[in-house]
Design an enzyme around this catalytic site. Structure first.
Site, PDB file in Angstrom:
ATOM      1  N   SER A 159     -10.251  -0.105   7.061  1.00 18.73           N
ATOM      2  CA  SER A 159      -9.608   0.037   5.746  1.00 18.73           C
ATOM      3  C   SER A 159      -8.933  -1.208   5.195  1.00 18.73           C
ATOM      4  O   SER A 159      -8.531  -1.218   4.036  1.00 18.73           O
ATOM      5  CB  SER A 159      -8.590   1.178   5.775  1.00 18.73           C
ATOM      6  N   SER A 186      -9.853   2.273   2.913  1.00 19.64           N
ATOM      7  CA  SER A 186      -8.915   2.975   2.070  1.00 19.64           C
ATOM      8  C   SER A 186      -7.938   2.083   1.306  1.00 19.64           C
ATOM      9  O   SER A 186      -7.360   2.520   0.312  1.00 19.64           O
ATOM     10  CB  SER A 186      -8.115   3.956   2.921  1.00 19.64           C
ATOM     11  N   LYS A 192       0.861  -1.190   0.000  1.00 17.27           N
ATOM     12  CA  LYS A 192       0.000   0.000   0.000  1.00 17.27           C
ATOM     13  C   LYS A 192       0.893   1.233   0.000  1.00 17.27           C
ATOM     14  O   LYS A 192       1.936   1.245   0.671  1.00 17.27           O
ATOM     15  CB  LYS A 192      -0.891  -0.035   1.249  1.00 17.27           C
TER      16      LYS A 192
END
Lengths: 95, 483
Positions: free
Chosen positions: B174, B150, B75
Site C-alpha cells: 500500500s 491503499s 494518511k
C-alpha cells in the site's frame, strides 16, 4: 471449495456482520472464488515447517507494572455514541 | 515553492526566502485548487496555519528541528487528536480521536505542519483507492485512472505537488504500489521499525508505516522522524535508528543485485519488464553486478496473504461495534441488532468480504486447513527471501504488474485486484523493507522499480535509490497541469 448462501449467513452471524439479503449470493460467489485461490496452498508439503505468526519471531515484551496513565474517562467518552453517568449505553439486555 | 524537495524547503526557510506561513498557505491553496483529485478527506487549514506560525517563531529563534514549518500530509489511518480520523470508512466518519498516533506526535516534535488527512481505501483494504467511503482518488498523471492503493490519496497528493511529502502505510504493498502508479518514491520499512501506535490496525503482523516523497533523500529525512522504538507498540523493535542520510552518497561499485527469476516470469507485461530492465542496466553502469536468485514460493504469497490478512483484520475490526466510538445504527432493537446493523451499515463491501473471509478461515474446523497452513507457508516464503538476500545486497524487480488502470476497471472482480499485489506482498509476509522508485513510463503512466533489502537495511535501500536518482530524472517529472 464453494460456499452456499447458508454458509455466508452462518459466517456473517459469527462476525456479527449485517449483510443485505440481496447481496448474500454475491458474497457466496466472491468468497468461493477466493477460497479457490487458496487451494494451491495444498500443493506444498508443510509437514515439518513451524508456523510463522510474526516476522520477527518476537516474544511478548514485558514492562514494569507502573502507573502511567491518568483517568481521562470524560475525554475518552467524548467520541462515544451514547453515555450517561460515565457509562456506555446500549439497549437493555436483561428485563 | 511546490516543486522543491524537503531538503530544499528546509534550507529556504532558514535563509528566510519565504516563511512557513507563506509556504503553508501556498500548499493549502493548491489543495483547494485541485479538489478534483479527491486526495484529501479533511483539510485542516486553521490547525496548519497555527502550526506554521509557531514554526516561524521557532525558526527565528534558531535551532529548530529539520522538518520545522514543512507541511507533511497524513494518511487518514493515523489518529490525530481534534481532527477527524476516518480510515476511509463510514464507520469512522464521525470519529475524532482522543489521542495522537506516535507517528503524528513525532512529526509534531519535529516541527512539521499537518495540512490535512489523505484519502485511502477503507481500512487500507484495496489496491486502487476505490473502496474509500469518500470516493475514488484520481491519478494526476491521468485523471481517469486510479492512483493505486491503499495510500492512494498520499501518492496522488505528493505527485500533484499538493504537499511536499506524506505518510503511508503498507500491509501488502500500500505504499509501494501507489508510489509506482503515481511516479513518486515510497519506502516500506522493516516490520517494527516505525511505531504502529495510533495507526488504525488492519493486519497487525504485516502493517508498517513509511514515507511517500518525491525522492530518496526526502524519504530518508521523513524516515528519520518516523522511526524508533516505542513502548506503546508491543511489536516495536528496540534497535538504534541510524542516520539515514549518512550513506546516501556511497558508491554502488560492486553492489550485488539479486534478480528473482519469479519476478520476471512470462506473466509480466513486456512494457513494464522493459522499463525495469533498463533501470537495472543503469545500475550496471554504476558498477553493480547482477546475480540470479529464486523465490520458489513466491506464487504462494497471494493465497497466504489473503488468508492471514483477512484473519487478522476480522479480529482487529471486531472492535467496531457501535458502543464506544464510531458509527451506531438508528433505533437498535437489542444488543445483537446494535452490533450487527452498526457493522453492516458502517462497513463497505470489500471490508465485509475480508471480515467474512477471515472469520471463516479462523472458524472451528477450518483453522488448520487455512490459517495454520498459511502461517507455515509464510515461513517458507520468508526463508526463500532470506536465502535470496544471502546471495545479494538487494533484490530488484517490478512493483506492480500494470501501470495505473482505469477507475472502475477492476472493481467488479476482487480476485483480479488481489492478483495485482503479487510482487509486493511477499515482502510484507517476510517483514522486509522495500521501496518503489520512479523508473520510467509506459503510455505516459509512471512505472516504479522495486528495491528490496535485508532486515533494517533501510540506509542501504535509500543509498541505492538515491544513486539512481543522481543519474536519472524520472523522479523529477511533473504531471501535466500540476507544474
Amino acid at each position: 471449495m464453494s460456499l452456499t448462501a447458508d454458509d455466508v449467513k452462518k459466517i456473517a452471524y459469527l462476525a456479527r456482520l449485517g449483510i443485505d439479503q440481496q447481496d448474500i449470493g454475491d458474497y457466496a460467489k466472491d468468497l468461493s472464488n477466493i477460497l479457490d485461490l487458496m487451494t494451491s496452498m495444498d500443493e506444498l508439503d508443510t509437514g515439518a515447517v513451524q508456523p510463522m505468526a510474526h516476522p520477527m519471531d518476537q516474544t511478548q515484551r514485558l514492562r514494569a507494572d507502573e502507573v502511567a496513565e491518568t483517568n481521562q474517562r470524560e475525554h475518552f467518552q467524548a467520541c462515544a455514541p451514547q453515555v450517561e453517568n460515565g457509562l456506555y449505553l446500549v439497549p437493555k439486555v436483561i428485563d | 515553492m511546490h516543486n522543491k524537495t524537503i531538503a530544499e524547503i528546509a534550507r529556504d526557510l532558514r535563509n528566510k526566502q519565504y516563511s512557513s506561513v507563506e509556504l503553508t498557505r501556498h500548499f493549502l491553496d493548491r489543495i483547494q485548487q485541485h479538489q478534483e483529485l479527491n486526495a484529501f478527506v479533511s483539510v485542516a487549514d486553521e490547525h496548519a496555519l497555527g502550526q506554521a506560525e509557531a514554526a516561524d517563531k521557532a525558526l527565528a529563534a534558531g535551532d529548530a528541528p529539520l522538518l520545522t514549518g514543512i507541511p507533511i500530509g497524513q494518511k487518514d489511518i493515523f489518529c490525530t487528536r481534534g481532527i477527524k480520523t476516518s480510515c476511509g470508512s463510514k464507520m469512522l466518519d464521525n470519529f475524532e480521536s482522543p489521542y495522537d498516533a506516535t507517528v503524528v506526535e513525532k512529526f509534531k516534535q519535529n516541527g512539521a505542519v499537518m495540512p490535512g488527512k489523505l484519502n485511502m481505501d477503507e481500512f487500507a483494504m484495496g489496491s486502487s483507492n476505490e473502496t474509500s467511503f469518500y470516493g475514488a482518488v484520481r491519478n494526476p498523471w491521468n485523471v481517469d485512472c486510479v492512483p493505486g492503493g491503499s495510500s492512494g490519496g498520499s501518492a496522488a497528493a505528493v505527485a500533484a505537488r499538493l504537499v511536499p511529502a506524506a505518510t503511508g502505510t503498507d500491509t501488502g504493498g500500500s505504499i509501494r504500489q501507489p508510489s509506482s502508479l503515481c511516479g513518486i518514491t515510497g519506502l516500506k520499512p522493516t516490520y517494527g521499525r516505525v511505531s504502529r501506535y495510533g495507526m488504525i490496525a488492519f493486519a497487525s503482523s504485516l502493517d508498517q508505516a513509511g514515507p511517500m516523497t518525491r525522492n530518496a533523500e526526502d524519504a530518508a529525512i521523513l524516515l528519520q522522524a518516523m522511526a524508533g522504538f516505542d513502548g506503546k507498540d508491543s511489536t516495536s523493535v528496540e534497535q538504534d535508528v541510524p542516520d539515514y542520510r549518512a550513506e546516501l552518497n556511497n558508491s554502488l561499485q560492486g553492489l550485488k543485485i539479486g534478480i528473482p527469476k519469479e519476478f520476471f516470469s512470462s506473466d509480466l507485461n513486456a512494457d513494464i519488464a522493459a522499463v525495469v530492465n533498463s533501470a537495472i542496466a543503469e545500475y550496471q553502469k554504476l558498477g553493480a553486478e547482477l546475480v540470479e536468485v529464486s523465490i520458489p514460493s513466491l506464487n504462494q504469497s497471494i493465497p497466504v496473504y489473503y488468508v492471514i490478512a483477512p484473519a487478522e483484520c476480522s479480529a482487529n475490526l471486531s472492535r467496531f461495534d457501535g458502543v464506544r466510538f464510531g458509527y451506531r445504527c438508528e433505533n437498535p432493537q437489542d444488543l445483537a441488532d446494535l452490533y450487527t446493523r452498526s457493522r453492516g451499515e458502517g462497513f463497505g463491501a470489500e471490508v465485509k468480504r475480508r471480515i467474512l473471509m477471515g472469520t471463516y478461515a479462523l472458524s472451528a474446523g477450518y483453522y488448520d486447513a487455512y490459517y495454520l497452513k498459511a502461517q507455515k507457508i509464510r515461513r517458507m516464503i520468508s526463508e526463500d527471501f532470506k536465502k535470496a538476500l544471502s546471495q545479494a545486497d538487494v533484490l530488484m524487480g517490478p512493483v506492480s504488474p500494470s501501470t495505473a488502470f482505469g477507475i472502475g476497471e477492476k472493481t467488479g472482480d476482487p480476485i483480479e485486484m488481489y492478483l495485482s499485489d503479487i510482487y509486493t506482498i511477499g515482502v510484507n509476509l517476510a517483514g522486509l523493507p522495500g521501496m518503489s522508485v520512479p523508473a520510467g513510463f509506459v503510455d505516459n503512466k509512471p512505472v516504479g522499480l522495486q528495491i528490496i533489502g535485508d532486515y533494517f537495511a533501510e540506509s542501504r535501500l535509500l543509498n541505492v535509490a538515491h544513486q539512481f536518482q543522481q543519474v536519472t530524472d524520472w523522479h523529477q517529472q511533473i504531471p501535466q497541469g500540476f507544474e
